[in-house]
Design an enzyme around this catalytic site. Structure first.
Site, PDB file in Angstrom:
ATOM      1  N   TRP A 471       0.582   0.084  -8.043  1.00  0.00           N
ATOM      2  CA  TRP A 471       0.809   0.878  -6.824  1.00  0.00           C
ATOM      3  C   TRP A 471      -0.016   0.391  -5.632  1.00  0.00           C
ATOM      4  O   TRP A 471      -0.272   1.156  -4.705  1.00  0.00           O
ATOM      5  CB  TRP A 471       0.505   2.375  -7.055  1.00  0.00           C
ATOM      6  CG  TRP A 471       1.037   2.917  -8.322  1.00  0.00           C
ATOM      7  CD1 TRP A 471       2.335   2.927  -8.732  1.00  0.00           C
ATOM      8  CD2 TRP A 471       0.293   3.544  -9.382  1.00  0.00           C
ATOM      9  NE1 TRP A 471       2.457   3.512  -9.965  1.00  0.00           N
ATOM     10  CE2 TRP A 471       1.215   3.899 -10.400  1.00  0.00           C
ATOM     11  CE3 TRP A 471      -1.056   3.844  -9.552  1.00  0.00           C
ATOM     12  CZ2 TRP A 471       0.826   4.532 -11.569  1.00  0.00           C
ATOM     13  CZ3 TRP A 471      -1.439   4.472 -10.728  1.00  0.00           C
ATOM     14  CH2 TRP A 471      -0.515   4.801 -11.717  1.00  0.00           C
ATOM     15  N   HIS A 472      -0.411  -0.864  -5.635  1.00  0.00           N
ATOM     16  CA  HIS A 472      -1.223  -1.369  -4.531  1.00  0.00           C
ATOM     17  C   HIS A 472      -0.410  -2.236  -3.577  1.00  0.00           C
ATOM     18  O   HIS A 472      -0.946  -3.139  -2.942  1.00  0.00           O
ATOM     19  CB  HIS A 472      -2.408  -2.179  -5.079  1.00  0.00           C
ATOM     20  CG  HIS A 472      -3.426  -1.341  -5.779  1.00  0.00           C
ATOM     21  ND1 HIS A 472      -4.559  -1.877  -6.356  1.00  0.00           N
ATOM     22  CD2 HIS A 472      -3.496  -0.002  -5.993  1.00  0.00           C
ATOM     23  CE1 HIS A 472      -5.275  -0.909  -6.907  1.00  0.00           C
ATOM     24  NE2 HIS A 472      -4.650   0.237  -6.702  1.00  0.00           N
ATOM     25  N   TYR A 473       0.879  -1.961  -3.470  1.00  0.00           N
ATOM     26  CA  TYR A 473       1.694  -2.785  -2.576  1.00  0.00           C
ATOM     27  C   TYR A 473       1.333  -2.511  -1.124  1.00  0.00           C
ATOM     28  O   TYR A 473       0.890  -1.419  -0.758  1.00  0.00           O
ATOM     29  CB  TYR A 473       3.198  -2.570  -2.812  1.00  0.00           C
ATOM     30  CG  TYR A 473       3.613  -1.295  -3.463  1.00  0.00           C
ATOM     31  CD1 TYR A 473       3.778  -1.225  -4.852  1.00  0.00           C
ATOM     32  CD2 TYR A 473       3.848  -0.137  -2.725  1.00  0.00           C
ATOM     33  CE1 TYR A 473       4.173  -0.047  -5.466  1.00  0.00           C
ATOM     34  CE2 TYR A 473       4.245   1.040  -3.325  1.00  0.00           C
ATOM     35  CZ  TYR A 473       4.393   1.083  -4.700  1.00  0.00           C
ATOM     36  OH  TYR A 473       4.774   2.250  -5.299  1.00  0.00           O
TER      37      TYR A 473
END
Length: 485
Positions: A471-473
């Site tokens: 979820w670190h996009y």
């Protein structure tokens, strides 16, 4: 927009004057469902904030001290939802795509990686594994921020949502194994970003209750200046163009749960619409509003307000690869607590115990993962439809850049050293070797990527075939120089 959540949070909190007006009695009078908004949509505001996640909640809390603010969130409330607030429901919450008030929206990237988008007040802090850490001093300097003020801002956040974890035997052993593997020194418990191995912060307190960005909002916002509408999905921005050299955002159109659409406007003067809808939602909303690559917009039947080719470009995600370790002894549940910050650009972390037995979450499996920091591979985002509720089309091109792949290889090699360390020996079955552990882990179907081989001997291929998202996009708006004023 388009930068890491930690960076956004630092920036936002600099504007807080530390006047905290709490909602009384736990009832948040300034939070309403959109269909019950009534006169709120007829008012005009100094700021309209799109997206009530980590950035949006913090912004609303700070700006509402002196300005009128409307915060529009497409999801519901996290308060009272035990799937969100209790650590033992972490996976249930993360994989809940179907229930009526689910805070999770499944998204499948073109690369074949499955992920989850938050749709709830508090954003990803309601879904993620709850690890808390500060940005590195070099990142703070690169942003040109004042270190003492950043320090004050961190302490403000930490007083409300950050806790010292209680590591179980698995986490303690992984920390020792990391130092044996050369990820040293051991720095103990600290919120600071320091090379080596450390015990970081967590959003879960000692009873397993999760704190979120929504807690920052309700504890610190000025209820006399703030209105929050839930289940309010912003479909597009409104612009004033007549007599102006460039478009000025002066409001938004949002829809509520019954599909009806509403218009809300800014006050005249130095008022702003702030888009904090995440790395996927922010470029998507800009394009739905007519700002982006002109030909792409025209092909979707969207009137072009401004041709800006950078919108939706430069998308990146920190690739995550995990090794699943069958354990000879049961281990209790733990989320991310220990982290190894390596010298070659990867982070090593661990979790354990996902699977119910008796009254506790225990399982004979631990997970050690590595993620590449600052990936150089880049992809794109484009519209899938003109409905803001739909996911955009996204591709990250994981490991397209050779440096990312080399970092992953180094990270997996470090994970292997940790598994084979003396500190981890009690968890490993006596008759199981590293090759068997890697083969067993390789067989886990963690994504939709077609396997080119069932042989996991090549670490490079292991990286490519088992990549997932944490979820670190980011990206999509980071080159956007236009200010929508």
């Amino acid at each position: 927009m388009g930068i890491k959540a930690s960076t956004v949070l630092i920036f936002l909190l600099l504007f807080h004057d530390f006047l905290c007006i709490s909602a009384k009695g736990g009832k948040h009078s300034f939070v309403k469902e959109a269909k019950k908004s009534g006169k709120w949509t007829k008012l005009k505001y100094d700021y309209i904030i799109v997206g009530g996640g980590t950035a949006g909640c913090s912004l609303a809390a700070t700006l509402s001290q002196n300005m009128s603010v409307l915060l529009l969130e497409r999801g519901g409330s996290p308060f009272g939802n035990e799937n969100i607030t209790q650590i033992q429901n972490f996976h249930t919450n993360l994989l809940d795509y179907e229930s009526p008030h689910s805070p999770t929206q499944e998204v499948i990237f073109e690369d074949g990686v499955i992920s989850a988008r938050a749709r709830v007040l508090g954003g990803a802090t309601c879904l993620n594994a709850g690890f808390y850490t500060r940005a590195s001093p070099s990142e703070v300097r690169a942003m040109g921020l004042e270190a003492p003020l950043v320090e004050q801002s961190y302490r403000w956040v930490e007083s409300m949502v950050a806790h010292r974890p209680l590591p179980n035997e698995w986490q303690v052993s992984v920390a020792k194994g990391l130092t044996e593997a050369g990820v040293s020194p051991y720095n103990g418990f600290t919120y600071d970003h320091i090379p080596g191995t450390k015990l970081g912060g967590t959003l879960f307190n000692s009873t397993g209750h999760r704190s979120t960005a929504a807690d920052i909002l309700v504890q610190s916002a000025n209820p006399r200046k703030l209105k929050v509408l839930l289940y309010a999905t912003v479909q597009r921005l409104l612009f004033a163009t007549e007599g102006k050299t460039r478009p000025k955002a002066n409001g938004v159109v949002f829809s509520n749960r019954d599909g009806s659409k509403h218009r809300v406007l800014l006050k005249e003067g130095n008022s702003e619409v702030i888009i904090s809808a995440g790395a996927l939602g922010s470029p998507q909303l800009l394009m739905l509003s007519g700002i982006g690559p002109a030909e792409e917009l025209k092909s979707m039947g969207i009137r072009v307000i401004m041709d800006h080719p950078a919108v939706g470009k430069g998308m990146a995600d920190n690739p995550l690869n995990s090794v699943f370790v069958p354990t000879a002894i049961p281990i209790s549940m733990s989320l991310i607590q220990v982290v190894g910050i390596t010298k070659y650009g990867t982070y090593i972390e661990a979790s354990s115990g996902f699977g119910p037995t008796d009254t506790k979450l225990v399982k004979n499996e631990g997970i050690i993962l590595e993620k590449v920091n600052g990936p150089r591979s880049r992809g794109y985002l484009r519209l899938n439809s003109t409905n803001a509720e739909d996911n955009p089309v996204v591709r990250f091109n994981y490991f397209e850049h050779p440096v990312d792949l080399q970092r992953c290889v180094e990270g997996i090699k470090t994970v292997q050293k940790v598994i084979m360390s003396q500190s981890m020996k009690k968890f490993i079955y006596p008759n199981m070797n590293l090759t068997q552990i890697m083969r067993s882990s390789f067989q886990q179907r963690v994504n939709l990527i077609p396997r080119k081989t069932e042989d996991c001997e090549s670490i490079e291929q292991y990286c490519k075939d088992t990549v997932t998202s944490i979820w670190h996009y980011h990206g999509g708006c980071q080159e956007l120089t236009l200010r929508l004023l």
